[in-house]
Design an enzyme around this catalytic site. Sequence first.
Site, PDB file in Angstrom:
ATOM      1  N   ASN A   7      87.594 -70.234  84.674  1.00  0.00           N
ATOM      2  CA  ASN A   7      88.292 -70.997  85.377  1.00  0.00           C
ATOM      3  C   ASN A   7      87.805 -72.058  86.462  1.00  0.00           C
ATOM      4  OD1 ASN A   7      90.561 -72.450  86.799  1.00  0.00           O
ATOM      5  ND2 ASN A   7      91.696 -70.428  87.394  1.00  0.00           N
ATOM      6  N   ARG A  91      90.326 -72.423  81.372  1.00  0.00           N
ATOM      7  CA  ARG A  91      91.608 -72.870  81.888  1.00  0.00           C
ATOM      8  C   ARG A  91      91.524 -74.442  81.829  1.00  0.00           C
ATOM      9  NH1 ARG A  91      94.544 -72.139  87.549  1.00  0.00           N
ATOM     10  NH2 ARG A  91      96.309 -73.242  86.974  1.00  0.00           N
ATOM     11  N   HIS A 180     101.637 -74.170  85.227  1.00  0.00           N
ATOM     12  CA  HIS A 180     101.736 -72.537  85.198  1.00  0.00           C
ATOM     13  C   HIS A 180     102.118 -72.378  83.946  1.00  0.00           C
ATOM     14  CE1 HIS A 180     102.794 -72.728  89.826  1.00  0.00           C
ATOM     15  NE2 HIS A 180     101.413 -72.579  89.736  1.00  0.00           N
ATOM     16  N   HIS A 208     107.665 -68.358  88.612  1.00  0.00           N
ATOM     17  CA  HIS A 208     106.028 -68.095  89.313  1.00  0.00           C
ATOM     18  C   HIS A 208     106.097 -68.536  90.497  1.00  0.00           C
ATOM     19  CE1 HIS A 208     101.565 -68.100  88.505  1.00  0.00           C
ATOM     20  NE2 HIS A 208     101.856 -69.005  89.553  1.00  0.00           N
ATOM     21  N   GLY A 210     103.955 -68.425  93.864  1.00  0.00           N
ATOM     22  CA  GLY A 210     102.448 -68.110  94.766  1.00  0.00           C
ATOM     23  C   GLY A 210     102.480 -68.926  95.754  1.00  0.00           C
ATOM     24  N   ASN A 211     101.246 -69.545  95.824  1.00  0.00           N
ATOM     25  CA  ASN A 211     101.136 -70.587  96.554  1.00  0.00           C
ATOM     26  C   ASN A 211     101.595 -71.696  96.131  1.00  0.00           C
ATOM     27  OD1 ASN A 211      99.670 -70.074  99.097  1.00  0.00           O
ATOM     28  ND2 ASN A 211      97.561 -69.696  97.919  1.00  0.00           N
ATOM     29  N   GLY A 212     101.253 -72.102  94.856  1.00  0.00           N
ATOM     30  CA  GLY A 212     102.059 -72.999  94.122  1.00  0.00           C
ATOM     31  C   GLY A 212     103.185 -72.459  93.506  1.00  0.00           C
ATOM     32  N   ARG A 241     103.216 -77.804  99.752  1.00  0.00           N
ATOM     33  CA  ARG A 241     103.817 -78.439  99.243  1.00  0.00           C
ATOM     34  C   ARG A 241     105.448 -78.857  99.493  1.00  0.00           C
ATOM     35  NH1 ARG A 241     101.412 -77.170  93.309  1.00  0.00           N
ATOM     36  NH2 ARG A 241      99.711 -75.919  94.214  1.00  0.00           N
ATOM     37  N   ASP A 283     101.482 -68.846 104.492  1.00  0.00           N
ATOM     38  CA  ASP A 283     101.687 -67.679 103.678  1.00  0.00           C
ATOM     39  C   ASP A 283     102.863 -66.916 103.739  1.00  0.00           C
ATOM     40  OD1 ASP A 283     101.201 -65.023 103.147  1.00  0.00           O
ATOM     41  OD2 ASP A 283      98.991 -65.465 103.023  1.00  0.00           O
ATOM     42  N   MET A 284     103.479 -66.443 102.953  1.00  0.00           N
ATOM     43  CA  MET A 284     104.783 -65.935 102.796  1.00  0.00           C
ATOM     44  C   MET A 284     105.048 -64.589 103.700  1.00  0.00           C
ATOM     45  SD  MET A 284     107.908 -66.301 102.503  1.00  0.00           S
ATOM     46  CE  MET A 284     108.397 -67.499 101.471  1.00  0.00           C
ATOM     47  N   ARG A 285     103.668 -63.910 103.759  1.00  0.00           N
ATOM     48  CA  ARG A 285     103.676 -62.597 104.588  1.00  0.00           C
ATOM     49  C   ARG A 285     104.011 -63.118 106.232  1.00  0.00           C
ATOM     50  NH1 ARG A 285      98.342 -60.706 101.358  1.00  0.00           N
ATOM     51  NH2 ARG A 285      98.272 -63.156 101.402  1.00  0.00           N
ATOM     52  N   GLY A 333     106.479 -63.539  94.139  1.00  0.00           N
ATOM     53  CA  GLY A 333     107.220 -63.015  93.421  1.00  0.00           C
ATOM     54  C   GLY A 333     107.006 -61.429  92.795  1.00  0.00           C
ATOM     55  N   GLU A 385      97.135 -64.751  83.497  1.00  0.00           N
ATOM     56  CA  GLU A 385      96.791 -65.766  82.921  1.00  0.00           C
ATOM     57  C   GLU A 385      95.505 -65.679  81.905  1.00  0.00           C
ATOM     58  OE1 GLU A 385      97.953 -67.461  86.720  1.00  0.00           O
ATOM     59  OE2 GLU A 385      98.352 -69.396  85.723  1.00  0.00           O
TER      60      GLU A 385
HETATM   61  P1  ADP Z   1      98.190 -69.164  93.955  1.00  0.00           P
HETATM   62  O1  ADP Z   1      99.262 -69.818  93.484  1.00  0.00           O
HETATM   63  O2  ADP Z   1      97.085 -69.519  94.641  1.00  0.00           O
HETATM   64  O3  ADP Z   1      97.451 -68.290  92.528  1.00  0.00           O
HETATM   65  P2  ADP Z   1      98.999 -66.440  94.203  1.00  0.00           P
HETATM   66  O4  ADP Z   1      99.803 -66.193  93.033  1.00  0.00           O
HETATM   67  O5  ADP Z   1      97.915 -65.297  94.363  1.00  0.00           O
HETATM   68  O6  ADP Z   1      98.772 -67.782  94.610  1.00  0.00           O
HETATM   69  O7  ADP Z   1     100.091 -66.137  95.545  1.00  0.00           O
HETATM   70  C1  ADP Z   1      99.444 -66.202  96.853  1.00  0.00           C
HETATM   71  C2  ADP Z   1     100.772 -66.053  97.896  1.00  0.00           C
HETATM   72  O8  ADP Z   1     101.358 -64.896  97.560  1.00  0.00           O
HETATM   73  C3  ADP Z   1     100.194 -65.969  99.377  1.00  0.00           C
HETATM   74  O9  ADP Z   1      99.744 -66.959  99.662  1.00  0.00           O
HETATM   75  C4  ADP Z   1     101.249 -65.088 100.183  1.00  0.00           C
HETATM   76  O10 ADP Z   1     102.218 -66.197 100.316  1.00  0.00           O
HETATM   77  C5  ADP Z   1     101.918 -64.553  98.952  1.00  0.00           C
HETATM   78  N1  ADP Z   1     101.708 -63.199  98.990  1.00  0.00           N
HETATM   79  C6  ADP Z   1     100.908 -61.985  98.598  1.00  0.00           C
HETATM   80  N2  ADP Z   1     101.322 -60.941  99.045  1.00  0.00           N
HETATM   81  C7  ADP Z   1     102.567 -61.054  99.724  1.00  0.00           C
HETATM   82  C8  ADP Z   1     103.332 -59.824 100.150  1.00  0.00           C
HETATM   83  N3  ADP Z   1     102.993 -58.920 100.123  1.00  0.00           N
HETATM   84  N4  ADP Z   1     104.458 -60.493 100.808  1.00  0.00           N
HETATM   85  C9  ADP Z   1     104.679 -61.637 100.666  1.00  0.00           C
HETATM   86  N5  ADP Z   1     104.078 -62.801 100.162  1.00  0.00           N
HETATM   87  C10 ADP Z   1     102.759 -62.433  99.578  1.00  0.00           C
END
Ligand code: ADP
Length: 401
Positions: A7, A91, A180, A208, A210-212, A241, A283-285, A333, A385
Amino acid sequence: MKVLVINAGSSSLKYQLYDMTNETVLAKGLVERIGMDSSILTHKPTGKEEVTEVSEILEHTTAIRKVLEKLTDKEHGVLSSVDEIQAVGHRVVHGGETFKGSALVTPEVKAEIRRLFDLAPLHNPPAIMGINAAEVNMPGVPNVVAFDTAFHQTMEEKVYLYPIPKVLYKKHRIRRYGAHGTSHQYVSRVAAEFLNRPIEELKIITCHIGNGASLTAVKGGVSVDTSMGLTPLEGLMMGTRSGDLDPTVVTFVMNKEELSISEVNSMLNKHSGLLAISGSSSDMRDITDGWEAGKPNETLAFEMYEYRLRKYIGAYAAAMNGVDVIVFTAGVGENSAIVREKTCENLSYLGVELDKELNKVRSGEPRRISTPNSKVEVLVIPTNEELMIARDTLQIVQESK
Ligand code: ADP
């Protein structure tokens, strides 16, 4: 057969080496800061210590050479010779309307990926660099390309066209492509296998996030709608975004704030979403921590994110006239029990019933988080992926023989 999955980004290159006889990862790693001084190679052979090496790696050909050196290294390697690698899977972000599935790399395929540069100016050029670098370092080894857009090529015209002058589609290929795709396809297949039901009879919504983040309506195993559009900006609210907004916001802001095209693009892609509303983090955390602590900005960001996600789930249930399965995958997710709980709480009208205890379990395996009474199966499925690309690569190379 051993398959190397690559990738390539503009300044980074991720890799995973698969033994496809049992679909296991032999090693994986990442080269960062390509083209800068002190590039970093992180290599992790399965079952052994991770190693990091700092050196000067000015372009992708050297990056792959260094990766191959690590893969065959006496101490940290997993191969006795590079010749053991029988195929490479890449990819590629944008396959336009040409690629409806993965493809064996030929000069024509490379020319077509180049022709699509204007649709993905940041992402497709590094993919070509990755392919060239593999060809130089592993002459004679077949390369396969897997596209983020390909799975969504089954969307109908009424779904992929924007209601704007049609000449723009004809002239500039402006339409919805989605992204995705490899992940949505992978988790929808795993969902059907997990439930032991034919995918042809299922209506699945794959989230899906994540960040995106994107959602896909998968009906009978094919993508019938997805939330990303011409670019990965459309759809859900994401880390940085904006997702959906009135397009007039763009021209209005450009006018009022005297912003250039690149400034407004940067605002919507890098300075919006969770980051903009919380004012603190993408960051969702951090957002859920702030929400639990009662911080108003993080609470608003969390509520907006969940609300927009839920609206899309409702839209896709409507698009398919029902839903049998909802799948959560990717960083948020797979890991955020609270995002899943809050989203499902308001889907009771669809017959969704979440088992709150099962929802809190962490396992890294596909699992059900809905109750036996729930009318909709709710699953958490870790995406993969790279494995999907390795599988496609193996299949295409075997078929081409
Ligand atoms: P990308 O879209 O860059 O591939 P990922 O699918 O790895 O990203 O997702 C990354 C995001 O997942 C982080 O920015 C964070 O917001 C979220 N994340 C990871 N672990 C946790 C968690 N335990 N609780 C909530 N959100 C989380």
